[in-house]
Design an enzyme around this catalytic site. Structure first.
Site: not given
Ligand code: NAD
Length: 476
Positions: A107
């Site tokens: 990561k």
């Molecule tokens: P992203 O940046 O696209 O979205 C995150 C969202 O959460 C944003 O809309 C942001 O405004 C919101 N956010 C931030 N802080 C917040 C809070 N305190 N309360 C409520 N909302 C809040 O990120 P993502 O890619 O969607 O990732 C989200 C989660 O999924 C993370 O934990 C990431 O590790 C996990 N994840 C992502 C992927 C991927 O393919 N993108 C894969 C596996 C896991």
């Protein structure tokens, strides 16, 4: 955020690991080898921006190299630190093993608020960070392959692959150095939606297992279930959109950074997403009632809770108030080890992160394979498949006409049946198959062993067992 007195994210992951290995038969040496994070590289670099030299701190952590390349996203957020990156790298090891992708876990993260910089500045910062990692083989198609995570997406992956190619002009497999790229930079259809799509497939699979539903007192179908989702980013948006438009579930609350929206009749996910894109938050969005203390709605009465934003949001301080009988961890580590225990005692079922959000790495795997094979999935078979289907339809129509049977095919059937599978259909099919198979492996362990009490523990047992086998076959 987690209340004080709770373990760090890394410690939380280790505690969950320890619960699983306690019921496994691993030598203490092997147990320790699997648990520890092999290495974490910290880099501080300067970029001249806005007339001054700005210093940034980034990390790339490699948890386990029992298989290479190692795989795991790159996160851009101010909260990034070594503990977090190492916890996420460990989860990647277990996740890759669980969904049978041939990768170790890694990561990366950059401590930055991406919203504070314009696109050109972000490109300079991303390229410089990538340069630091590439020259140490911490980005490399054979050794370490990043992907998007919080705060990063296709755009950043395109900059990274371009940077790699500039520095490795003769590497014919250069496109495979990172996944989650846009299509025109070697990406694959269905990668952007993949993690949210995986959450949908995981829930569908849960609702096919009546015994598992019974464990949290759930009955009926996914249709009509009331869902609360936190985070309308890449993962949360796609999950909420697909669940509401394709499975008829009701998204009754969306929690974002600046507060939450509530509508017991169901929110229009696309309309909320458009509003957030235009206004930067959910406040004043006419789709629902605004609640300034967004996190409070995690405690709303609902059927399914989907934390899809960040870690540690369900902690000892609020776990006892959570009403959802089913929680699916779309985000990584949204439930602390302490909260996990409270929720389990209350009888909630938690579909754990290492499974629930594995759709991203699964489709990343397909993208990596596509890059190494230098050909788009479906390119060779699609028209041949269509021609064979056409033969059958022609024959049916001929029979009907010759024998005066008057057969007519159902509306839309011919068009649907004739269409050969393109890349998107194949990716979705591969993802669905992967999510079903991984679910079955978790469910089998969960129900066949008395000492395995919950899905998270079962998922860890399956994953750790596979990693251990891999180490043993290397003679360790
Ligand atoms: P992203 O940046 O696209 O979205 C995150 C969202 O959460 C944003 O809309 C942001 O405004 C919101 N956010 C931030 N802080 C917040 C809070 N305190 N309360 C409520 N909302 C809040 O990120 P993502 O890619 O969607 O990732 C989200 C989660 O999924 C993370 O934990 C990431 O590790 C996990 N994840 C992502 C992927 C991927 O393919 N993108 C894969 C596996 C896991």
């Amino acid at each position: 955020m987690a209340v004080t007195g709770e373990p760090s994210f890394r410690e939380s992951v280790d505690m969950m690991f320890n619960r699983a290995v306690a019921v496994m038969d691993l030598s203490p040496g092997l147990e320790e080898k699997i648990r520890v994070c092999n290495s974490t590289y910290t880099v501080r670099f300067g970029v001249r921006l806005r007339g001054a030299l700005q210093t940034f701190t980034g990390y790339r952590s490699v948890h386990s190299e029992h298989m290479e390349p190692v795989k795991g996203g790159i996160r851009f957020a101010l909260s990034v630190n070594q503990d977090e990156v190492e916890a996420l790298a460990a989860l990647m090891t277990y996740k890759c093993a669980l969904v049978e992708t041939p990768f170790g876990g890694s990561k990366g993260g950059l401590r930055i608020d991406p919203r504070q910089w314009d696109e050109h500045e972000l490109e300079l910062i991303t390229r410089r960070f990538a340069y630091e990692l590439i020259k140490r083989d911490l980005i490399n198609p054979a050794q370490n392959v990043p992907a998007p995570d919080m705060g990063t997406g296709e755009r950043e992956m395109a900059w990274i692959v371009d940077q790699y190619k500039r520095m490795n002009t003769t590497d014919i497999n250069g496109a495979a150095c990172v996944t989650g790229k846009p299509l025109n930079s070697g990406g694959i259809q269905g990668r952007v939606e993949a993690t949210g799509r995986g959450v949908q497939y995981a829930l569908r699979e849960f609702f096919r297992h009546s015994d598992d539903m019974k464990a949290c007192g759930m009955t009926g179908k996914l249709a009509g279930k009331r869902i609360v989702i936190q985070g309308l980013g890449n993962v949360g948006y796609h999950a909420a959109l697909f669940l509401s438009t394709e499975d008829d579930a009701r998204i009754i609350a969306i929690i974002e950074r600046d507060g939450a929206l509530h509508n017991p009749d169901g929110l229009n996910v696309q309309a909320v997403r458009d509003w957030v894109a235009e206004h930067g938050g959910v406040k004043d969005c006419p789709e629902g009632t605004y609640e300034a203390d967004g996190a409070k709605l995690l405690e709303l009465d609902c059927d399914i809770l989907i934390p899809a934003a960040l870690e540690g949001v369900i902690h000892k301080g609020n776990a006892k108030n959570i009403k959802a009988p089913l929680i699916i961890e779309a985000a990584n580590g949204p439930i602390t080890a302490g909260a996990d225990e409270i929720l389990r005692k209350k009888g909630a079922v938690i579909i754990p992160d290492m499974y629930a959000n594995a759709g991203g790495v699964t489709v990343s795997y397909f993208e990596w394979v596509k890059n190494l094979s230098h050909i788009r999935f479906g390119r060779m078979q699609r028209r041949q498949e269509e021609a064979r289907h056409q033969l059958l339809i022609d024959e049916l129509e001929r029979l009907s006409a010759d024998k005066g049977l008057g057969w007519t095919l159902s509306p839309g059937f011919k068009e649907q049946y004739l269409r050969g599978a393109g890349e998107l259909e194949l990716v979705r099919s591969g993802l669905d198959d992967t999510m079903r198979a991984a679910y079955q492996s978790i469910s089998d362990v969960w129900h066949s062993r008395n000492d395995v009490t919950d899905m998270r523990m079962a998922a860890y047992v399956v994953a750790i067992d596979r990693v251990a086998k891999s180490y043993r076959s290397k003679g360790l």
